[in-house]
Write an enzyme that holds these catalytic residues in place. Structure first.
Site, PDB file in Angstrom:
ATOM      1  N   ARG A  93       0.807  -1.230   0.000  1.00  0.00           N
ATOM      2  CA  ARG A  93       0.000   0.000   0.000  1.00  0.00           C
ATOM      3  C   ARG A  93       0.826   1.259   0.000  1.00  0.00           C
ATOM      4  NH1 ARG A  93      -1.998  -1.885   5.710  1.00  0.00           N
ATOM      5  NH2 ARG A  93       0.116  -2.708   5.531  1.00  0.00           N
ATOM      6  N   ARG A 197       9.243  -9.601  -1.589  1.00  0.00           N
ATOM      7  CA  ARG A 197       8.725 -10.495  -2.637  1.00  0.00           C
ATOM      8  C   ARG A 197       9.797 -11.110  -3.523  1.00  0.00           C
ATOM      9  NH1 ARG A 197       3.576 -11.802  -0.917  1.00  0.00           N
ATOM     10  NH2 ARG A 197       2.446  -9.914  -0.386  1.00  0.00           N
TER      11      ARG A 197
HETATM   12  C1  LIG Z   1       6.004 -14.360   2.422  1.00  0.00           C
HETATM   13  C2  LIG Z   1       4.737 -13.599   2.672  1.00  0.00           C
HETATM   14  C3  LIG Z   1       3.635 -14.246   3.175  1.00  0.00           C
HETATM   15  C4  LIG Z   1       2.450 -13.537   3.404  1.00  0.00           C
HETATM   16  N1  LIG Z   1       1.361 -14.206   3.889  1.00  0.00           N
HETATM   17  C5  LIG Z   1       0.218 -13.539   4.108  1.00  0.00           C
HETATM   18  C6  LIG Z   1      -0.958 -14.207   4.605  1.00  0.00           C
HETATM   19  O1  LIG Z   1      -0.933 -15.398   4.867  1.00  0.00           O
HETATM   20  N2  LIG Z   1      -2.083 -13.484   4.771  1.00  0.00           N
HETATM   21  C7  LIG Z   1      -2.140 -12.133   4.533  1.00  0.00           C
HETATM   22  O2  LIG Z   1      -3.184 -11.517   4.705  1.00  0.00           O
HETATM   23  N3  LIG Z   1      -1.059 -11.473   4.054  1.00  0.00           N
HETATM   24  C8  LIG Z   1       0.108 -12.128   3.840  1.00  0.00           C
HETATM   25  N4  LIG Z   1       1.189 -11.462   3.345  1.00  0.00           N
HETATM   26  C9  LIG Z   1       1.062 -10.038   3.028  1.00  0.00           C
HETATM   27  C10 LIG Z   1       1.713  -9.178   4.131  1.00  0.00           C
HETATM   28  O3  LIG Z   1       1.080  -9.339   5.367  1.00  0.00           O
HETATM   29  C11 LIG Z   1       1.693  -7.699   3.721  1.00  0.00           C
HETATM   30  O4  LIG Z   1       0.344  -7.277   3.573  1.00  0.00           O
HETATM   31  C12 LIG Z   1       2.388  -7.426   2.427  1.00  0.00           C
HETATM   32  O5  LIG Z   1       3.620  -8.108   2.374  1.00  0.00           O
HETATM   33  C13 LIG Z   1       2.653  -5.914   2.293  1.00  0.00           C
HETATM   34  O6  LIG Z   1       3.646  -5.574   3.223  1.00  0.00           O
HETATM   35  P1  LIG Z   1       3.626  -4.177   3.988  1.00  0.00           P
HETATM   36  O7  LIG Z   1       2.350  -4.001   4.747  1.00  0.00           O
HETATM   37  O8  LIG Z   1       4.894  -4.096   4.773  1.00  0.00           O
HETATM   38  O9  LIG Z   1       3.740  -3.182   2.749  1.00  0.00           O
HETATM   39  P2  LIG Z   1       2.997  -1.752   2.530  1.00  0.00           P
HETATM   40  O10 LIG Z   1       1.533  -1.936   2.581  1.00  0.00           O
HETATM   41  O11 LIG Z   1       3.571  -1.196   1.282  1.00  0.00           O
HETATM   42  O12 LIG Z   1       3.458  -0.932   3.770  1.00  0.00           O
HETATM   43  C14 LIG Z   1       4.829  -0.539   3.902  1.00  0.00           C
HETATM   44  C15 LIG Z   1       5.087  -0.180   5.350  1.00  0.00           C
HETATM   45  O13 LIG Z   1       4.307   0.960   5.710  1.00  0.00           O
HETATM   46  C16 LIG Z   1       3.851   0.812   7.049  1.00  0.00           C
HETATM   47  N5  LIG Z   1       2.388   0.729   7.046  1.00  0.00           N
HETATM   48  C17 LIG Z   1       1.579   0.592   5.944  1.00  0.00           C
HETATM   49  N6  LIG Z   1       0.307   0.590   6.325  1.00  0.00           N
HETATM   50  C18 LIG Z   1       0.291   0.692   7.652  1.00  0.00           C
HETATM   51  C19 LIG Z   1      -0.742   0.707   8.623  1.00  0.00           C
HETATM   52  N7  LIG Z   1      -2.028   0.586   8.304  1.00  0.00           N
HETATM   53  N8  LIG Z   1      -0.403   0.825   9.918  1.00  0.00           N
HETATM   54  C20 LIG Z   1       0.892   0.926  10.281  1.00  0.00           C
HETATM   55  N9  LIG Z   1       1.943   0.901   9.426  1.00  0.00           N
HETATM   56  C21 LIG Z   1       1.623   0.789   8.125  1.00  0.00           C
HETATM   57  C22 LIG Z   1       4.481  -0.460   7.598  1.00  0.00           C
HETATM   58  O14 LIG Z   1       5.714  -0.141   8.187  1.00  0.00           O
HETATM   59  C23 LIG Z   1       4.715  -1.265   6.350  1.00  0.00           C
HETATM   60  O15 LIG Z   1       5.738  -2.252   6.461  1.00  0.00           O
HETATM   61  C24 LIG Z   1       2.371 -12.156   3.125  1.00  0.00           C
HETATM   62  C25 LIG Z   1       3.497 -11.501   2.610  1.00  0.00           C
HETATM   63  C26 LIG Z   1       4.673 -12.199   2.389  1.00  0.00           C
HETATM   64  C27 LIG Z   1       5.876 -11.472   1.811  1.00  0.00           C
END
Ligand SMILES: Cc1cc2nc3c(=O)[nH]c(=O)nc-3n(C[C@H](O)[C@H](O)[C@H](O)COP(=O)(O)OP(=O)(O)OC[C@H]3O[C@@H](n4cnc5c(N)ncnc54)[C@H](O)[C@@H]3O)c2cc1C
Length: 236
Positions: A93, A197
């Site tokens: 996001r 990823r």
């Molecule tokens: C190997 C793997 C397995 C996964 N398995 C699952 C699964 O089983 N089920 C599932 O639902 N998802 C799963 N995911 C998705 C994962 O939970 C994340 O939604 C996805 O990787 C995006 O990561 P992110 O939120 O860090 O990135 P972004 O959405 O780009 O956010 C980047 C960073 O911004 C900050 N941030 C963004 N939004 C918020 C917020 N609302 N509050 C606080 N800080 C925020 C955080 O620091 C975050 O790391 C998986 C991902 C990976 C890589």
């Protein structure tokens, strides 16, 4: 930076991915110098060319997690990917924008992902290994996926012919269906995506897209990319 592909035509800015997909760099405004100057504005100075000292600054910013100077660039990609990959991709996001082909407004194409790498899952959740299945099982799995996709698409077309709205008829289509979308992000958000990823923990198929995306980062921002790798591929 140049415009690349806005269609399925392969150019030097298009990386083919999986059997029918691609990641095309449609436009970019991103270089290492912008990172340096975003940081040096704190002292009201700017560099015109990247010096060794500037390269050291990029490494420092990466290592000490001063992330905001890495947000002043822009990558715009056109992506063609199966729906199950898109579902994973669109979870990213922060600093990402997406616009996707609408299955409500136009008829979808009969293009499906047929996995080459048919694997079995070994181990526990969070620590799976994936190993190729026997060739006979692979062939059978591919045949099953193909038959299900073709049968679903025939049902989709039958419903359209009977006047059912596209938004309803599409509900029979499988996750293997290819779709297309624009994806824009900045270097910091791109690194975060690649760190998660283009990783052994990620599913093979999205990893292929992340690997291609990381290749464009490396090409346009080589110093930033090298610092990202040296930092354990963790975004600042
Ligand atoms: C190997 C793997 C397995 C996964 N398995 C699952 C699964 O089983 N089920 C599932 O639902 N998802 C799963 N995911 C998705 C994962 O939970 C994340 O939604 C996805 O990787 C995006 O990561 P992110 O939120 O860090 O990135 P972004 O959405 O780009 O956010 C980047 C960073 O911004 C900050 N941030 C963004 N939004 C918020 C917020 N609302 N509050 C606080 N800080 C925020 C955080 O620091 C975050 O790391 C998986 C991902 C990976 C890589």
């Amino acid at each position: 930076m140049p415009v690349a592909a806005s269609s399925d035509v392969v150019t030097e800015n298009t990386a083919p991915v999986l059997d029918h997909g691609f990641l095309a760099l449609d436009g970019a405004f991103a270089d290492d110098l912008a990172v340096v100057n975003a940081a040096r504005v704190s002292f009201n100075v700017a560099s015109e060319e990247l010096s060794e000292r500037d390269e050291g600054l990029i490494r420092f910013l990466m290592r000490d997690r001063h992330g905001s100077p890495f947000e002043h660039g822009y990558f715009r990609f056109l992506v063609k990917a199966p729906i199950f990959v898109v579902r994973e991709h669109h979870r990213h996001r922060a600093g990402h924008s997406y616009n996707e082909w609408s299955g409500r407004y136009s008829k979808l194409d009969a293009e499906f992902y047929l996995p080459d790498f048919v694997r079995t899952q070994v181990g526990k959740p969070g620590a799976y290994r994936f190993e190729p299945v026997d060739p006979a099982v692979r062939d059978q799995a591919r045949a099953e996926i193909r038959a299900a996709a073709e049968s679903a698409f025939e049902a989709y077309e039958r419903m359209l012919e009977q006047g059912v709205a596209k938004e309803v008829a599409r509900t029979v289509l499988p996750l293997a269906l290819y779709t297309k979308y624009f994806w824009s992000c900045n270097p910091r958000s791109l690194m975060h995506f690649c760190g998660l990823r283009n990783s052994e923990q990620a599913q093979y198929e999205i990893r292929e897209y992340a690997r291609a995306a990381e290749g464009f980062l490396e090409r346009l921002m080589p110093v930033t990319h090298a610092a990202f790798v040296a930092n354990g591929r963790v975004a600042p």
